[in-house]
Write an enzyme that holds these catalytic residues in place. Structure first.
Site, PDB file in Angstrom:
ATOM      1  N   SER A  82      -9.504   2.310   2.843  1.00  0.00           N
ATOM      2  CA  SER A  82      -8.858   2.439   1.897  1.00  0.00           C
ATOM      3  C   SER A  82      -7.837   1.762   1.186  1.00  0.00           C
ATOM      4  CB  SER A  82      -8.170   3.451   2.442  1.00  0.00           C
ATOM      5  OG  SER A  82      -7.172   3.460   3.296  1.00  0.00           O
TER       6      SER A  82
ATOM      7  N   LYS B   1       0.999  -0.970  -0.373  1.00  0.00           N
ATOM      8  CA  LYS B   1      -0.513  -0.202   0.073  1.00  0.00           C
ATOM      9  C   LYS B   1       0.744   1.237   0.061  1.00  0.00           C
ATOM     10  CE  LYS B   1      -3.859   2.611   2.725  1.00  0.00           C
ATOM     11  NZ  LYS B   1      -5.314   1.648   3.276  1.00  0.00           N
TER      12      LYS B   1
ATOM     13  N   SER C 228     -10.019   0.027   6.938  1.00  0.00           N
ATOM     14  CA  SER C 228      -9.278  -0.064   5.675  1.00  0.00           C
ATOM     15  C   SER C 228      -8.502  -1.836   5.260  1.00  0.00           C
ATOM     16  CB  SER C 228      -8.468   1.214   6.099  1.00  0.00           C
ATOM     17  OG  SER C 228      -9.195   1.966   5.712  1.00  0.00           O
TER      18      SER C 228
END
Lengths: 498, 500
Positions: free
Chosen positions: B155, B80, B179
């Site tokens: 997210s 990420k 997330s």
């Protein structure tokens, strides 16, 4: 009557002092970077003290310990549970745009420091109460280039050095100090002096005001005599020497009283002390309360110091400076006044170190408080910042006692050492400053002196040896003080048949 | 080896150890698949081909020289874009960090590198991890590989999409309020949020410091546990890192037995307003757990009703301070016409560099921390947070783990909730209580919803630093469903654009 005397007649000053002390830890407060002063800009930085995305702080244990020791030395209570807090505001000298500080949970609170002030009625004690002692990080250092004000507004551009960012900074805040009257400037100066010595004794900071490792903000308000409500206070920054502390308060008392006399109100604002004029000028207005959005720093864990550890730190504290001074004054046979002068000059440790190397207390005091304090005040620095050590002074004093230097020559040696020409022995060799005791070099001067003082010479010949000083003095004068006085005396007497 | 991308990390590890395939071949196979298919999924913000192949070569060299390498050496991973990797762009899905190349590795990346895990690139995310759909990325929205018209969750939607699209068997996400778990649920894979402090946050660009936690994504529970084990452990660079041994998640994932375990169903998380298909699959899982010998009972977490309100005060408050440093002074975007004052540069940079949702949260947080409001909002929220944690602590006196559906709905359509932040926030209803309590939680796939044939996740919540318990339950459910489905749920995902 002076403006100051008028002011004091009508108003009671209320003092407050906020002192920032840079701790002399090896590494910064929240990262491992060096704290060495004077390195190339931005070379002592890492992701954490640059506030790079993703970086995290780790608290320096020595920083916490030093703060607690300061708190203990100031008779504070130490919090059983304390937290760091973020003080949020935007400014380019702040890598994270928040300062890691402490807010409502400081490490130390509610202490005091007693100081003595010389008054017309003798020495008077004042107790300065301490509100809190907390730990925070220093900001970077901004230099504004171009423009006329040296401030960020109007500058062509600004440079920032983050070497200073993250250096542990202890803030010591006093409670408002009322009832100092005309002595307000002296009390403030005595407080900062005493605090400086206390911090130096704790060995937690260099406490050098000119390098910024000890910084002082002075709060002051005036209350009309008889009134119970305190006036609006101003906060004066940039007070960078002990003398400035005294001058800043005096000037602010005068300024505020003139404003009040005119019926004006005092604006709550930050003011800046100006060394050249000895006055303060208006800075940022503080009419709108600042909004720092303090909240507990979530990246750091709370501090819960162990009680036994606190007790140990307390037990291991060095002697309080005032107690130590009393003891040393007795040992050294100094009067109270002499000792206080020495203390104000920051010379206690220097004299102690000089004495430790064999110099007599009286001589050590003579050199530091007499000779060197003049050099320091001329250079606008503190005694400890002069480029001469107790070892140098002890050596010079020994040479004088051995007759190898006269006082006059000794002064020349000191000047040369201060100019970084070397240690005393090197200087003497380089400048060829040793005392002239060689007969052949002295005889012509002695003969000249005898010829110039026939009356004295005659008296000596008759046996009135005590007159010899006249001739010796004349010889010393012509040799520019470089002659060995004892040797000259011996030779004069011999020449004149005694 | 025809389709290396379909293998699990464990299978790849075994092939690599045998020497039947090289790390470079494995890496190239995944890079090729990304090359041909990620234009439709858009899970990566930055693919680091050169760096990945170099890492893979290193692993192959070490294996050839018989040097000791870790189990996952040579297995590719998607990272990420909120964790720093030295020399590789890190944007956090924001324009304000465009062009910033971090000069240091996050601790997680350091651990991945030393385990020989090959980092393929940085995945898309909601800007600064604020969102539940990845549509708040300043660059582009990521699509759900199950249905390219749906969101992949957020997210960490780039990471969940990358794993479910078989671009990588492993990915790293971060979870502040759900997330990792919610994206895992809506893409039919496994995702875990470790105990707060279990994984170092050093190098994780902060959204909400007291909640942020990095964690693993994988297609199997065991893969997830293996990555969890690599990432976790005490880090002296993170003061909030826990100095305790990492729970033995790998053994727990292998156990496949829940006999005698006490499992609590969180009463407040379900019922009206929750998608029927989600509740159906959840109820079946409960039955499944019972049939495997677990004792299941309902348990109340009364203060969980206030989790959403609490979270949306605490997280934005911390964010408003954490995001202050993006001011155009030192790195990233700088808006300056040459005559701007420092203040103007800061204002204009932040105005241009931050997206709508980030600005919204900065404003909420700034307000909540302001003097005069602090006690009513931030301080009050912290008290409620303590009550939620207390509820959960009490619950764990009665049960070993807690369960709920991971998210109230399956993946929704792209654009559907963009203009309705409240609807978006509701996606985190179930994932917020464990986040606020700092306890571990994970999501495992439990089937497809009847209505839309989209994946449903089961959330398993364990007590603090007992992360192994959730892996035990997750591993058992997975094993049982694998038999039923003759494979993993993700194997039922439609082929992307028909390409294999």
């Amino acid at each position: 009557m002076s403006t100051y005397d008028e002011a004091i007649k009508k108003y009671d000053p209320v003092l407050g002092l906020e002192t920032h002390v840079e701790l002399s830890t090896n590494s910064k407060m929240f990262c491992g970077c060096s704290t060495e002063f004077g390195a190339e800009p931005n070379t002592q930085t890492c992701p954490t003290c640059l506030g790079l995305p993703g970086s995290l702080p780790v608290a320096n244990a020595i920083g916490i310990e030093s703060t607690i020791r300061i708190g203990l030395a100031l008779n504070c209570s130490i919090a059983a549970y304390s937290r760091f807090a973020r003080k949020n505001y935007f400014y380019p000298d702040m890598p994270k745009d928040f300062q890691t500080s402490q807010y409502d949970e400081p490490l130390c609170s509610n202490g005091y420091l007693d100081v003595l002030v010389d008054t017309e009625d003798g020495t008077k004690p004042f107790r300065v109460e301490i509100e809190r002692v907390h730990l925070e990080e220093d900001t970077g250092k901004l230099t504004h280039a171009g423009g006329t004000t040296g401030r960020i507004h109007g500058a062509d551009y600004s440079l920032v050095d983050y070497n200073r960012a993250g250096i542990p900074l202890v803030e010591i805040v006093t409670k408002p100090v009322p009832d100092t009257g005309e002595y307000a400037p002296l009390v403030a100066k005595a407080y900062v002096t005493e605090l400086r010595d206390l911090l130096r004794g704790l060995n937690v900071s260099d406490v050098r005001m000119e390098e910024g490792s000890l910084r002082c903000d002075v709060n002051l308000s005036l209350t009309p005599k008889g009134s119970k409500t305190w006036g609006t206070r101003t906060e004066t920054k940039n007070v960078n020497s002990l003398r400035s502390v005294e001058r800043a308060i005096k000037s602010e008392i005068e300024r505020q009283s003139l404003e009040l006399d005119k019926g004006n109100i005092i604006k709550q604002e930050t003011r800046h002390f100006q060394e050249d004029t000895g006055t303060t000028r208006s800075g940022r207005s503080k009419e709108v309360a600042e909004e720092y959005r303090y909240f507990p720093e979530p990246d750091l864990v709370p501090i819960a110091p162990d009680k036994a550890w606190i007790e140990k730190l307390k037990k291991d504290l060095p002697e309080q400076p005032s107690i130590r001074r009393t003891r040393l004054a007795k040992e050294w046979n100094f009067t109270d006044l002499e000792m206080r002068d020495v203390a104000t000059l920051g010379g206690v440790d220097l004299i102690a170190d000089t004495i430790a190397q064999g110099t007599s207390p009286a001589s050590a005091r003579k050199w530091w408080a007499g000779e060197l304090s003049g050099h320091a005040s001329k250079a606008g620095v503190e005694l400890i910042d002069l480029k001469i050590t107790p070892t140098d002074i002890a050596r010079i004093d020994a040479l004088v006692n051995d007759g190898k230097l006269t006082d006059k020559l000794a002064r020349q040696v000191i000047e040369a050492v201060l100019n970084s020409e070397g240690n005393p022995d090197e200087v003497i060799k380089k400048r060829n400053l040793s005392v002239v005791s060689d007969d052949s070099a002295l005889i012509p001067a002695i003969e000249e002196a005898i010829a110039a003082n026939p009356d004295a010479a005659a008296k000596i010949r008759e046996g009135k040896v005590q007159v010899v000083g006249v001739i010796v003095g004349a010889v010393m004068k012509t040799t520019g003080g470089s002659a060995d006085a004892a040797k000259v005396r011996e030779l004069v007497l011999k020449t004149l048949g005694q | 080896m025809s389709d290396l991308t379909k293998l699990s990390a464990l299978e790849l590890s075994s092939e690599l150890t045998k020497g039947s395939v090289s790390a470079v071949e494995v890496t190239k196979a995944h890079l090729d698949r990304i090359d041909s298919l990620d234009k439709s999924v858009q899970s990566f913000l930055h693919v680091d081909k050169t760096g990945a192949i170099k890492q893979a070569e290193e692993v192959d060299k070490n294996r050839k020289e018989n040097k000791k390498v870790s189990a996952l050496a040579g297995v590719p991973l998607a990272l990420k874009d909120v964790l720093t990797q030295q020399g590789v762009p890190t944007t956090c899905g924001s324009k304000i960090l465009e062009g910033w190349i971090p000069p240091y590795d996050s601790t997680v990346v350091k651990k991945l590198k030393s385990a020989g895990i090959v980092i393929l690139g940085k995945t898309n995310m909601d800007e600064f991890a604020m969102g539940s759909s990845t549509e708040n990325s300043a660059y582009f929205p990521t699509k759900n590989p199950w249905d390219l018209t749906k969101i992949p969750g957020g997210s960490s939607g780039g990471s969940s999409a990358a794993v479910s699209a078989f671009f990588a068997p492993l990915a790293i996400g971060t979870d502040t309020g759900g997330s990792i778990r919610q994206p895992a649920a809506v893409t039919g894979i496994v995702g875990a949020k470790p105990s707060y402090g279990g994984v170092s946050r050093f190098g994780l660009v902060a959204f909400a410091s007291s909640l942020d936690q990095a964690g693993p994504f994988a297609r199997t529970v065991l893969d997830c546990a293996m990555l969890h084990e690599v990432m976790a452990g005490h880090d002296p660079l993170d003061s909030t890192s826990i100095n305790q041994p990492v729970p033995d998640v790998v053994s727990a994932a292998k156990l496949q037995d829940v006999k005698g375990m006490k499992i609590g169903i969180i009463k407040e998380l379900g019922g009206e307003g929750w998608q029927t298909g989600v509740l159906n699959r959840f109820n079946e899982s409960v039955e499944l757990l019972k049939s495997m010998g677990a004792q299941v009972k309902e348990i109340s977490i009364p203060h969980s009703l206030y989790a959403l309100a609490t979270y949306y005060l605490i997280a934005p408050s911390e964010a408003s301070s954490n995001l202050a440093r993006f001011d155009g002074m030192r790195y990233g975007l700088r808006v300056d016409d040459g005559n701007f004052s420092a203040e103007e540069v800061m204002n204009k940079t932040r105005e241009k560099g931050f997206g709508k949702e980030v600005k919204r949260r900065i404003m909420i947080g700034t307000y909540a921390l302001s003097s005069g409001y602090y006690h009513a909002y931030y301080a009050q929220a912290q008290k409620v947070r303590a009550l939620i944690a207390q509820d959960l602590t009490n619950a764990f006196k009665e049960v070993d783990v807690l369960i709920s559906p991971t998210s109230p709905t399956t993946a929704w359509g792209l654009g559907e909730r963009v203009n309705n932040p409240m609807a978006m926030y509701l996606a985190d209803l179930a994932t917020l209580p464990p986040s606020l309590a700092g306890i571990p939680a994970m999501s495992v796939p439990i089937g497809l919803a009847d209505e839309d044939k989209l994946p449903v996740g089961l959330q398993i919540v364990a007590p603090f630093m007992n992360d192994d318990r959730m892996y035990r339950v997750g591993g058992a459910i997975e094993a049982s469903l694998k038999t039923k489905w003759n494979g993993l749920l993700i194997d039922q995902a439609p082929a992307l654009g028909g390409a294999k």
